[in-house]
Design an enzyme around this catalytic site. Structure first.
Site, PDB file in Angstrom:
ATOM      1  N   ASN A 163      48.946  45.218  72.609  1.00 35.86           N
ATOM      2  CA  ASN A 163      47.680  45.032  73.312  1.00 35.86           C
ATOM      3  C   ASN A 163      47.442  43.578  73.722  1.00 35.86           C
ATOM      4  O   ASN A 163      46.779  43.321  74.720  1.00 35.86           O
ATOM      5  CB  ASN A 163      46.520  45.493  72.419  1.00 35.86           C
ATOM      6  CG  ASN A 163      45.162  45.247  73.044  1.00 35.86           C
ATOM      7  OD1 ASN A 163      44.809  45.881  74.032  1.00 35.86           O
ATOM      8  ND2 ASN A 163      44.395  44.317  72.479  1.00 35.86           N
ATOM      9  N   LEU A 218      39.852  41.958  73.499  1.00 38.06           N
ATOM     10  CA  LEU A 218      39.418  42.328  72.160  1.00 38.06           C
ATOM     11  C   LEU A 218      39.188  41.028  71.405  1.00 38.06           C
ATOM     12  O   LEU A 218      40.132  40.292  71.112  1.00 38.06           O
ATOM     13  CB  LEU A 218      40.499  43.186  71.493  1.00 38.06           C
ATOM     14  CG  LEU A 218      40.183  43.814  70.145  1.00 38.06           C
ATOM     15  CD1 LEU A 218      38.994  44.757  70.251  1.00 38.06           C
ATOM     16  CD2 LEU A 218      41.408  44.547  69.614  1.00 38.06           C
ATOM     17  N   ASP A 223      44.483  39.437  76.414  1.00 36.31           N
ATOM     18  CA  ASP A 223      44.661  40.878  76.589  1.00 36.31           C
ATOM     19  C   ASP A 223      45.680  41.157  77.696  1.00 36.31           C
ATOM     20  O   ASP A 223      45.487  40.777  78.848  1.00 36.31           O
ATOM     21  CB  ASP A 223      43.307  41.505  76.941  1.00 36.31           C
ATOM     22  CG  ASP A 223      43.303  43.004  76.800  1.00 36.31           C
ATOM     23  OD1 ASP A 223      43.502  43.494  75.685  1.00 36.31           O
ATOM     24  OD2 ASP A 223      43.098  43.694  77.830  1.00 36.31           O
ATOM     25  N   ARG A 251      53.843  51.835  63.900  1.00 36.40           N
ATOM     26  CA  ARG A 251      52.389  51.946  63.901  1.00 36.40           C
ATOM     27  C   ARG A 251      51.898  51.041  65.027  1.00 36.40           C
ATOM     28  O   ARG A 251      52.195  49.844  65.053  1.00 36.40           O
ATOM     29  CB  ARG A 251      51.808  51.529  62.567  1.00 36.40           C
ATOM     30  CG  ARG A 251      50.260  51.619  62.486  1.00 36.40           C
ATOM     31  CD  ARG A 251      49.620  50.317  62.879  1.00 36.40           C
ATOM     32  NE  ARG A 251      48.202  50.239  62.522  1.00 36.40           N
ATOM     33  CZ  ARG A 251      47.414  49.222  62.817  1.00 36.40           C
ATOM     34  NH1 ARG A 251      47.894  48.175  63.481  1.00 36.40           N
ATOM     35  NH2 ARG A 251      46.151  49.211  62.453  1.00 36.40           N
ATOM     36  N   ASP A 253      49.058  49.139  67.122  1.00 35.85           N
ATOM     37  CA  ASP A 253      47.732  48.576  66.921  1.00 35.85           C
ATOM     38  C   ASP A 253      46.840  48.835  68.132  1.00 35.85           C
ATOM     39  O   ASP A 253      47.305  48.871  69.273  1.00 35.85           O
ATOM     40  CB  ASP A 253      47.871  47.066  66.711  1.00 35.85           C
ATOM     41  CG  ASP A 253      46.556  46.404  66.349  1.00 35.85           C
ATOM     42  OD1 ASP A 253      45.915  46.856  65.399  1.00 35.85           O
ATOM     43  OD2 ASP A 253      46.182  45.425  67.015  1.00 35.85           O
ATOM     44  N   GLU A 281      46.368  53.169  65.867  1.00 37.53           N
ATOM     45  CA  GLU A 281      45.089  52.849  65.231  1.00 37.53           C
ATOM     46  C   GLU A 281      43.955  52.978  66.242  1.00 37.53           C
ATOM     47  O   GLU A 281      43.893  52.232  67.214  1.00 37.53           O
ATOM     48  CB  GLU A 281      45.113  51.422  64.676  1.00 37.53           C
ATOM     49  CG  GLU A 281      43.799  50.993  64.047  1.00 37.53           C
ATOM     50  CD  GLU A 281      43.315  49.632  64.537  1.00 37.53           C
ATOM     51  OE1 GLU A 281      42.308  49.146  63.993  1.00 37.53           O
ATOM     52  OE2 GLU A 281      43.917  49.067  65.470  1.00 37.53           O
ATOM     53  N   HIS A 351      44.037  47.337  55.701  1.00 37.50           N
ATOM     54  CA  HIS A 351      43.766  45.903  55.832  1.00 37.50           C
ATOM     55  C   HIS A 351      42.511  45.586  56.640  1.00 37.50           C
ATOM     56  O   HIS A 351      42.092  44.425  56.683  1.00 37.50           O
ATOM     57  CB  HIS A 351      44.969  45.210  56.468  1.00 37.50           C
ATOM     58  CG  HIS A 351      45.306  45.728  57.833  1.00 37.50           C
ATOM     59  ND1 HIS A 351      45.772  47.009  58.050  1.00 37.50           N
ATOM     60  CD2 HIS A 351      45.228  45.154  59.058  1.00 37.50           C
ATOM     61  CE1 HIS A 351      45.965  47.199  59.340  1.00 37.50           C
ATOM     62  NE2 HIS A 351      45.646  46.085  59.976  1.00 37.50           N
ATOM     63  N   ASP A 352      41.914  46.579  57.280  1.00 42.20           N
ATOM     64  CA  ASP A 352      40.701  46.365  58.069  1.00 42.20           C
ATOM     65  C   ASP A 352      39.461  46.974  57.420  1.00 42.20           C
ATOM     66  O   ASP A 352      38.409  47.051  58.044  1.00 42.20           O
ATOM     67  CB  ASP A 352      40.875  46.954  59.476  1.00 42.20           C
ATOM     68  CG  ASP A 352      41.841  46.149  60.330  1.00 42.20           C
ATOM     69  OD1 ASP A 352      41.891  44.917  60.162  1.00 42.20           O
ATOM     70  OD2 ASP A 352      42.549  46.753  61.154  1.00 42.20           O
ATOM     71  N   ASP A 395      37.393  41.270  55.011  1.00 43.09           N
ATOM     72  CA  ASP A 395      38.530  40.426  55.353  1.00 43.09           C
ATOM     73  C   ASP A 395      38.156  38.964  55.052  1.00 43.09           C
ATOM     74  O   ASP A 395      37.081  38.517  55.465  1.00 43.09           O
ATOM     75  CB  ASP A 395      38.830  40.632  56.845  1.00 43.09           C
ATOM     76  CG  ASP A 395      39.771  39.624  57.443  1.00 43.09           C
ATOM     77  OD1 ASP A 395      40.514  38.981  56.689  1.00 43.09           O
ATOM     78  OD2 ASP A 395      39.757  39.477  58.684  1.00 43.09           O
TER      79      ASP A 395
END
Length: 708
Positions: A163, A218, A223, A251, A253, A281, A351-352, A395
Site C-alpha cells: 500500500n 493512510l 501512498d 499476509r 497489509d 488485513e 500487533h494493532d 502501541d
C-alpha cells in the site's frame, strides 16, 4: 503534516548476499500444501521483538534500544533468533505449523522526529521491496530460516505491505526519507517532486468512505498509485522474488486501502507464479459489520484476518460486553456470508490491538479463549507471547520483547494439545459449527466432517456451575475423555445410542474437548485452493476418501487435468473452461462421487487493472454507477453481476465516475454503464457498446461519456 503512522508496521533489509537456490525440504508432504492451512496453527512474530540471535546485525545507537526499554526503537530480534527457537523445539513442541514473520524488506534508516525517536522496527516503512532488512538478517539467513522451518514441518508466511512506502511530507522533502522507493538499490522516486506519478497526492484519509481510504494517504505514509505501470510491475516483481525464495504464505497489509481491482490482479500474479495461501488485513472495530468486507473475501481470491471473530471473542472472554449467544450468532452469520469460511484467519489479538491478557485479569480467560479459537472454524493465529500471558495495552506496549519461553504454562499446553488435534481430526479443519447447548455462560458446539466429530464445551462463569442435560451429539455411542487432559477441569462424558449425552456438570471456568475419528466411505471435499485462477493454474483439493488411484475432477461439467492424486489431496490444472464461477466435484476411480465445493472462479486469462472513467453520468438520489460487459470479469452482461459502485469524489468529481477493475489482459472488451439503486432497479445506458482494448500487461485507463 499528517498524523504520524506510529501504529503501522512491516519490515526491511539490505541484500548482503545473492539469492541461494530454493529447495523444498519439508519434513512431511502435508506441510508442502501451500494453499491449504485448514489444519495449521499460525504463530505471529514481530521479528524485532522475539530473539536476538545475531547481535552483530543490530542497528546503531540512534535506532537501537539494547534493553528494549524504548519500545519505539529496534530491540535486536532477527531471523537467526527465530532459527534458534526452531532448532530448540519451541515451536514444534507448541504444535505450531506456520510462522508469520514481519515484512522482510528493507525499511527506512532514519528516525522519526518525535519524542521517542520512532524507528521502522516493525517493518512497515519499506524503501526497497527487493532487499532484506539488514537488522533482521541477510538474504542467505532468510533462506536458512525457510529451509530450517521446512525441515521442522513448519511453513513461513511473510507480511507484505504494497500500500505504501514510509512517512513523507508533500512540502518537506527532508521529512524522514521522503517516502523514497528503491529497486534493488536504485532510486525509483520519492514523494516530493513525484514526476513519475508513483504516489497519490490527495492528502490524508479521514476514513469517511472506502474511496477516501483507498485514494488518500493512510496517515502520513506515501501512498502508492497502483495504476502507475512502474508501481504495478515493481510490486508484482517484488512478490515473485519472495515467492521464489520458498515462502509458503503472505499476509497483505491494509487491503481496505488499495484498489480492489488491482489487488485481484496481484492475486492472479501470485497464483499463476507460485500459489500460496494469502490473507489480508481489513480492520473492523467492535460490533462493526461491513458487507464490503465479505465482498472482498469472496471476490478477490484473498482470505482475510477474521476481525469479526476476534472482536466478538474478545467481547465474550476479555471485556464481558457480550455472551455466547452473540458469539454463536456471529458464527452462524459469518459462515453464511463467507464463501470459504475455513480459509479465514482467526485470532485473539495482534500487533494493532491491546493484548488479550491484561494486568490483573484472570489467565483463565486467555486459556478458555485459546480452547475456543483452536476448536473453531478458520485458521487460528497465535500472537507471540500469548502462550506466556504477555500483557500490553496500546502501541507499542502490545509489542514488547518476548518475556520467556516457558513450556509449562497452561496456555502453552492448551495450544500444544489442540494443535495436535487439528492435525488429526478433519472436523476442526473443515467442519461446520453447530450449537448443541447454550446460555450466557455456557457454549457447547460441535463440528463434523465426514465421520470425524469434535465436541467442545466451555463455561466462562467464575462462580456458577451448570448441569448439562438434554445434550445430543453426532458422537457414536461410547465414553470420551477430554482431549485437554483436564488442564481446564474437563472430565469424561458418556454418549448413548442416538447421540444422547449423559448429563454432566460443567464447573466454573471449565472447558473440555471430545474427539472421534471415523472413516468416511464417500469422498468429501474440505478445501480448495486457490479459489481463483486462469486456466492452467494449479489448484489443490483437500479432503478425505479420494482413494489412491486417480479418478476425475470436474469444474462444473468440465474435466480438469489431474496432476497428482492421493487419498487426502488432489492437484489439478484449472481447465480451459468459459470464465465464470464453478462448483468443483470429485469422482473416485471406483465411481463414488463427492458433494460440490465452490464457487471457484475461472478467470478469462491473465489480468490487468483498468481504470474505467465515465463522464457526464448524472444520477438521482440513491442511484450509483456500475459497469457491465461481455467478459465474466464485467458480469457477462448480467446487471446483477455488474462491477461497482463507482466512485466520484477523489480521482474524479461527480458527475464523472471511476473504478479500477480487474479484466483480462490484451483483449477487446465491450461494456456499458448502468445506474442502479439499492433495490436493484437498473437504468441502462443508451447507444452502442463502448469498446476498449485492454493492455497486454500492466494497468490501463478507459475514458467514456455516458450515453443518456
Amino acid at each position: 503534516m499528517l498524523k504520524k503512522a506510529l501504529s503501522l508496521g512491516f519490515a526491511a533489509a539490505l541484500v548482503l548476499g545473492s539469492f541461494g537456490p530454493f529447495t523444498d525440504n519439508y519434513a512431511n508432504a502435508s506441510t508442502n500444501n501451500k494453499v491449504n492451512y485448514s489444519n495449521d496453527v499460525i504463530y505471529q512474530i514481530m521479528t524485532d521483538r522475539f530473539v536476538d540471535g545475531n547481535p552483530a546485525n543490530n542497528p546503531t545507537v540512534s535506532l537501537f534500544s539494547s534493553d528494549c526499554s524504548n519500545l519505539r526503537k529496534y530491540c535486536g530480534g532477527d531471523w537467526q533468533g527465530i532459527i534458534n527457537k526452531l532448532n530448540d523445539g519451541y515451536f514444534t513442541d507448541l504444535g505450531i505449523t506456520a510462522l508469520w514473520i514481519s515484512q522482510p524488506v528493507e525499511n527506512v534508516y532514519t528516525v522519526l522526529n518525535d519524542a521517542a525517536g520512532t524507528t521502522s522496527y516493525h517493518g512497515y516503512w519499506g524503501r526497497d521491496f527487493k532487499k532484506t532488512n539488514p537488522f533482521y538478517g541477510t538474504m542467505q539467513e532468510f533462506q536458512t530460516l525457510i529451509n530450517t522451518a521446512h525441515q521442522k514441518g513448519i511453513k513461513v508466511i511473510i507480511d507484505f505491505a504494497p500500500n505504501h512506502t514510509s512517512p513523507a511530507s508533500e512540502d518537506t522533502p527532508s521529512y524522514m526519507e521522503n517516502g523514497k522507493l528503491f529497486d534493488n538499490g536504485t532510486l525509483v522516486g520519492g514523494y516530493t517532486n513525484d514526476t513519475k506519478g508513483l504516489f497519490h497526492h490527495n492528502g490524508g484519509t479521514n476514513f469517511s468512505s472506502i474511496e477516501d481510504g483507498i485514494y488518500r494517504n493512510l496517515y502520513d505514509l506515501a501512498d502508492f498509485n497502483h495504476q502507475n505501470p512502474t508501481v504495478d510491475k515493481y510490486m508484482k516483481d517484488a512478490v515473485k522474488l519472495w515467492l521464489d525464495m520458498g515462502i509458503d504464505g503472505i499476509r497483505v497489509d491494509a487491503v481496505k486501502h488499495m484498489p480492489f481491482g488491482w489487488q485481484k490482479t496481484f492475486m492472479e500474479t501470485i497464483y499463476s507464479h507460485k500459489p500460496v495461501f494469502t490473507f489480508g488485513e481489513w480492520f473492523l472495530g467492535e460490533n462493526e459489520v461491513d458487507q464490503n468486507y465479505y465482498n472482498f473475501a469472496n471476490s478477490t481470491g484473498m482470505s482475510l484476518l477474521d476481525f469479526r471473530y476476534g472482536q466478538k471473542l474478545r467481547q465474550v472472554l476479555r471485556n464481558g460486553s457480550d455472551n455466547w449467544y452473540g458469539f454463536n450468532a456471529m458464527i452462524a452469520e459469518s459462515e453464511a456470508k463467507y464463501e470459504q469460511t475455513a480459509d479465514q484467519v482467526t485470532f485473539l489479538d495482534n500487533h494493532d490491538m491491546d493484548r488479550f491478557h491484561f494486568d490483573g485479569a484472570d489467565v483463565k480467560n486467555t486459556d478458555l479463549a485459546l480452547a475456543v479459537m483452536l476448536t473453531s472454524r478458520g485458521v487460528p493465529n497465535i500472537y507471540y507471547g500469548t502462550e506466556q500471558y504477555m500483557t500490553g495495552n496500546g502501541d507499542p506496549n502490545n509489542r514488547k520483547k518476548q518475556t520467556s519461553f516457558n513450556k509449562t504454562t497452561k496456555a502453552y499446553q492448551i495450544i500444544s494439545k489442540l494443535a495436535a488435534l487439528r492435525k488429526n481430526n478433519q472436523a476442526l479443519g473443515y467442519g461446520k459449527t453447530k450449537e448443541r447447548w447454550i446460555n450466557n455462560d455456557v457454549y457447547v458446539y460441535e463440528r463434523t466432517f465426514g465421520k470425524d466429530v469434535v465436541l467442545t464445551a466451555v463455561n466462562k462463569s467464575k462462580t456458577a456451575s451448570y448441569n448439562i442435560s438434554g445434550l445430543t451429539s453426532t458422537l457414536p455411542a461410547g465414553t470420551y475423555t477430554d482431549q485437554l487432559t483436564a488442564i481446564l477441569g474437563g472430565s469424561s462424558i458418556s454418549v448413548g445410542s442416538g447421540g444422547a449425552v449423559s448429563a454432566f456438570d460443567l464447573s466454573p471456568g471449565e472447558a473440555a474437548v471430545y474427539s472421534f475419528n471415523g472413516s468416511a466411505a464417500a469422498p468429501s471435499i474440505g478445501q480448495v485452493g486457490p479459489v481463483m485462477g486462469a486456466p492452467g493454474t494449479t489448484v489443490t483439493i483437500s479432503g478425505e476418501s479420494f482413494g489412491s488411484t486417480a479418478g476425475t475432477v470436474k469444474f462444473g461439467t468440465v474435466n480438469a487435468s489431474v496432476v497428482s492424486w492421493s487419498n487426502t489431496e488432489i492437484t489439478v490444472k484449472i481447465p480451459a473452461a468459459s470464465a465464470g464461477n464453478y462448483q468443483v466435484s470429485v469422482v473416485t476411480s471406483g465411481g463414488a462421487a463427492s458433494g460440490t465445493y465452490g464457487p471457484v472462479e475461472v478467470l478469462s486469462g491473465k489480468q490487468s487493472s483498468v481504470r474505467f472513467i465515465v463522464n457526464g453520468a448524472s444520477t438521482n438520489l440513491g442511484q450509483a454507477i456500475y459497469i457491465v460487459g461481455n467478459v465474466s470479469e464485467l458480469g457477462n452482461w448480467d446487471a446483477a453481476k455488474a462491477v461497482g459502485p463507482f466512485y466520484n469524489q477523489v480521482i474524479t468529481k461527480y458527475p464523472s465516475w471511476y473504478y479500477d477493475v480487474s479484466v483480462p489482459s490484451g483483449r477487446s472488451v465491450e461494456f456499458k454503464f448502468i445506474k442502479k439503486d439499492a433495490a436493484g432497479n437498473v437504468v441502462w445506458e443508451s447507444g452502442s457498446n463502448h469498446v476498449y482494448t485492454t493492455p497486454a500487461s500492466g494497468p490501463g485507463t478507459s475514458v467514456s461519456s455516458f450515453q443518456n
